[in-house]
Design an enzyme around this catalytic site. Structure first.
Site, PDB file in Angstrom:
ATOM      1  N   LYS A  73      14.508 -50.999 -12.652  1.00 45.64           N
ATOM      2  CA  LYS A  73      15.429 -51.938 -13.316  1.00 45.64           C
ATOM      3  C   LYS A  73      14.747 -53.229 -13.782  1.00 45.64           C
ATOM      4  O   LYS A  73      15.057 -53.740 -14.855  1.00 45.64           O
ATOM      5  CB  LYS A  73      16.612 -52.254 -12.400  1.00 45.64           C
ATOM      6  CG  LYS A  73      17.566 -51.075 -12.256  1.00 45.64           C
ATOM      7  CD  LYS A  73      18.793 -51.448 -11.444  1.00 45.64           C
ATOM      8  CE  LYS A  73      19.793 -50.294 -11.481  1.00 45.64           C
ATOM      9  NZ  LYS A  73      21.050 -50.611 -10.817  1.00 45.64           N
ATOM     10  N   THR A 159      17.102 -59.544   6.381  1.00 46.72           N
ATOM     11  CA  THR A 159      15.920 -60.386   6.179  1.00 46.72           C
ATOM     12  C   THR A 159      16.375 -61.711   5.575  1.00 46.72           C
ATOM     13  O   THR A 159      16.761 -61.771   4.398  1.00 46.72           O
ATOM     14  CB  THR A 159      14.907 -59.682   5.245  1.00 46.72           C
ATOM     15  OG1 THR A 159      14.676 -58.361   5.751  1.00 46.72           O
ATOM     16  CG2 THR A 159      13.604 -60.437   5.125  1.00 46.72           C
ATOM     17  N   GLY A 246      32.613 -47.112  -3.300  1.00 45.60           N
ATOM     18  CA  GLY A 246      31.682 -47.390  -4.400  1.00 45.60           C
ATOM     19  C   GLY A 246      31.798 -46.446  -5.589  1.00 45.60           C
ATOM     20  O   GLY A 246      31.084 -46.615  -6.579  1.00 45.60           O
TER      21      GLY A 246
HETATM   22  P1  NAP Z   1      18.271 -52.624  -2.407  1.00 47.16           P
HETATM   23  O1  NAP Z   1      18.008 -53.478  -3.596  1.00 47.16           O
HETATM   24  O2  NAP Z   1      17.198 -51.782  -1.837  1.00 47.16           O
HETATM   25  O3  NAP Z   1      18.878 -53.575  -1.244  1.00 47.16           O
HETATM   26  C1  NAP Z   1      19.217 -53.032   0.009  1.00 47.16           C
HETATM   27  C2  NAP Z   1      19.864 -54.101   0.882  1.00 47.16           C
HETATM   28  O4  NAP Z   1      20.313 -53.480   2.079  1.00 47.16           O
HETATM   29  C3  NAP Z   1      18.927 -55.214   1.282  1.00 47.16           C
HETATM   30  O5  NAP Z   1      19.645 -56.401   1.399  1.00 47.16           O
HETATM   31  C4  NAP Z   1      18.424 -54.751   2.655  1.00 47.16           C
HETATM   32  O6  NAP Z   1      18.079 -55.826   3.505  1.00 47.16           O
HETATM   33  C5  NAP Z   1      19.668 -54.105   3.208  1.00 47.16           C
HETATM   34  N1  NAP Z   1      19.352 -53.078   4.203  1.00 47.16           N
HETATM   35  C6  NAP Z   1      18.641 -51.940   4.018  1.00 47.16           C
HETATM   36  N2  NAP Z   1      18.581 -51.236   5.176  1.00 47.16           N
HETATM   37  C7  NAP Z   1      19.258 -51.964   6.103  1.00 47.16           C
HETATM   38  C8  NAP Z   1      19.529 -51.789   7.486  1.00 47.16           C
HETATM   39  N3  NAP Z   1      19.113 -50.693   8.157  1.00 47.16           N
HETATM   40  N4  NAP Z   1      20.245 -52.739   8.143  1.00 47.16           N
HETATM   41  C9  NAP Z   1      20.675 -53.838   7.485  1.00 47.16           C
HETATM   42  N5  NAP Z   1      20.431 -54.079   6.170  1.00 47.16           N
HETATM   43  C10 NAP Z   1      19.733 -53.142   5.492  1.00 47.16           C
HETATM   44  O7  NAP Z   1      19.454 -51.591  -2.720  1.00 47.16           O
HETATM   45  P2  NAP Z   1      20.686 -51.792  -3.732  1.00 47.16           P
HETATM   46  O8  NAP Z   1      20.343 -51.204  -5.041  1.00 47.16           O
HETATM   47  O9  NAP Z   1      21.142 -53.188  -3.653  1.00 47.16           O
HETATM   48  O10 NAP Z   1      21.768 -50.791  -3.066  1.00 47.16           O
HETATM   49  C11 NAP Z   1      22.448 -51.178  -1.904  1.00 47.16           C
HETATM   50  C12 NAP Z   1      23.594 -50.213  -1.633  1.00 47.16           C
HETATM   51  O11 NAP Z   1      24.519 -50.237  -2.718  1.00 47.16           O
HETATM   52  C13 NAP Z   1      23.173 -48.757  -1.455  1.00 47.16           C
HETATM   53  O12 NAP Z   1      23.957 -48.198  -0.446  1.00 47.16           O
HETATM   54  C14 NAP Z   1      23.510 -48.121  -2.792  1.00 47.16           C
HETATM   55  O13 NAP Z   1      23.851 -46.761  -2.653  1.00 47.16           O
HETATM   56  C15 NAP Z   1      24.738 -48.922  -3.198  1.00 47.16           C
HETATM   57  N6  NAP Z   1      24.894 -48.985  -4.662  1.00 47.16           N
HETATM   58  C16 NAP Z   1      26.032 -48.476  -5.202  1.00 47.16           C
HETATM   59  C17 NAP Z   1      26.220 -48.525  -6.573  1.00 47.16           C
HETATM   60  C18 NAP Z   1      27.483 -47.961  -7.152  1.00 47.16           C
HETATM   61  O14 NAP Z   1      27.542 -47.761  -8.372  1.00 47.16           O
HETATM   62  N7  NAP Z   1      28.498 -47.739  -6.343  1.00 47.16           N
HETATM   63  C19 NAP Z   1      25.250 -49.089  -7.404  1.00 47.16           C
HETATM   64  C20 NAP Z   1      24.092 -49.607  -6.810  1.00 47.16           C
HETATM   65  C21 NAP Z   1      23.912 -49.545  -5.421  1.00 47.16           C
HETATM   66  P3  NAP Z   1      16.586 -56.425   3.602  1.00 47.16           P
HETATM   67  O15 NAP Z   1      16.523 -57.513   2.573  1.00 47.16           O
HETATM   68  O16 NAP Z   1      16.500 -56.893   4.994  1.00 47.16           O
HETATM   69  O17 NAP Z   1      15.638 -55.289   3.300  1.00 47.16           O
END
Ligand code: NAP
Length: 287
Positions: A73, A159, A246
């Protein structure tokens, strides 16, 4: 669902790595078929670091638009001639459109989330938001929430440094990821949003407990769509909160992308219901 392929079919797609689990090809080809558009939508597995090369290759191949998923992205944002709307503020592109011989970048994730709330009659204006997580999805949702006039927005993240970065870029508040703080801030909030993968299918991490859900009557959103009802949403429902999964965000962002790709005007609510029905009936998502 059958897309009618002709030699004049315009080519669309999604780039990601891995892209094999993406629902975008199923969703878009279903919509293309429903709307009788002369397009085809393909998955492109493009390794990290090669997104800019893909931009050149795509225009050569006659691809007229594509969606962007992890990890490209930001690279596509850097590669397009111009980023517009939310994409220009978020620094991230989920929809690239080839227009007037150049690539334009958009982000439809935030508006997709907003439509998923609007569908349920939820108005974010003035609402206090507690956001768990500080990744790309949190950024898109916060950007949109601010645009729609949300009240105080607080980010809690595992974090702290990432919460701080996001909070300072988006001009919102942040705090510590601690059990008692999550519970206290849940009580203070109107809308709780989980944007972490906790509880997602295939991820071995979940919330330790759901005691923080014990106060008031809130709107609890989980950006996860697989499963449709995460443990968080099940517990929240049992405790009397309104829940939003979602899937709406996923489908609405796709509808908004398809409008940008094709110029078609789509009745978003009825198309979303039709896509959801198709995905469930054909086993693409689990309950
Ligand atoms: P990302 O950029 O990788 O961010 C992940 C976030 O989750 C970070 O803040 C990370 O914290 C935290 N995290 C990861 N593992 C964790 C754990 N075990 N315990 C606590 N916090 C944790 O991912 P993203 O693109 O934002 O996606 C996040 C979620 O949204 C996913 O579940 C994805 O499937 C969902 N999503 C849905 C849609 C939709 O259209 N519905 C679109 C995009 C994403 P740290 O900073 O500490 O690493």
């Amino acid at each position: 669902m059958l897309v009618k392929l002709t030699n004049q079919s315009a080519k669309l797609g999604v780039i990601g790595s891995p892209v094999v689990h993406s629902l975008s090809p199923v969703i878009h080809n279903y919509m293309i078929s429903e709307l009788s558009l002369n397009y085809i939508y393909l998955p492109f597995d493009v390794e990290r670091g090669s997104a800019k090369q893909f931009l050149n290759a795509a225009s050569l191949m006659g691809v007229t638009g594509f969606n962007v998923t992890m990890p490209h992205k930001q690279d596509i944002f850097a590669g397009v001639a111009q980023a517009l709307g939310d994409a220009s503020v978020a620094g991230s592109v989920n929809t690239a459109v080839f227009r007037d011989n150049k690539w334009l970048g958009y982000s439809t994730d935030g508006d997709g989330f907003h439509l998923s709330l609007k569908e349920k009659g939820i108005d974010i204006k003035g609402k206090k938001i507690l956001m768990l997580g500080a990744g790309g999805a949190a950024r898109a949702v916060i950007l949109n929430a601010k645009k729609m006039g949300a009240g105080k927005i607080l980010v809690l993240n595992r974090t702290a440094e990432n919460a701080e970065k996001l909070a300072s870029a988006m001009k919102v508040e942040y705090g510590q990821w601690k059990k008692d703080i999550i519970a206290r801030e849940f009580e203070n909030a109107d809308i709780f949003i989980n944007s972490t993968p906790l509880g997602m299918h295939g991820v071995n991490h979940n919330f330790d407990n759901f005691d923080f859900l014990d106060s008031g009557s809130k709107i609890v959103c989980d950006l996860i769509y697989n499963p449709l009802r995460t443990d968080l949403l099940r517990q929240a429902e049992q405790k009397g909160h309104v829940v939003v999964n979602g899937l709406g965000m996923l489908i609405y962002q796709a509808i908004l992308s398809l409008e940008l790709f094709t110029g078609a005007k789509i009745d978003a609510y009825s198309m979303k219901a039709s896509v959801e029905d198709y995905l469930v009936k054909n086993g693409h998502i689990r309950g």
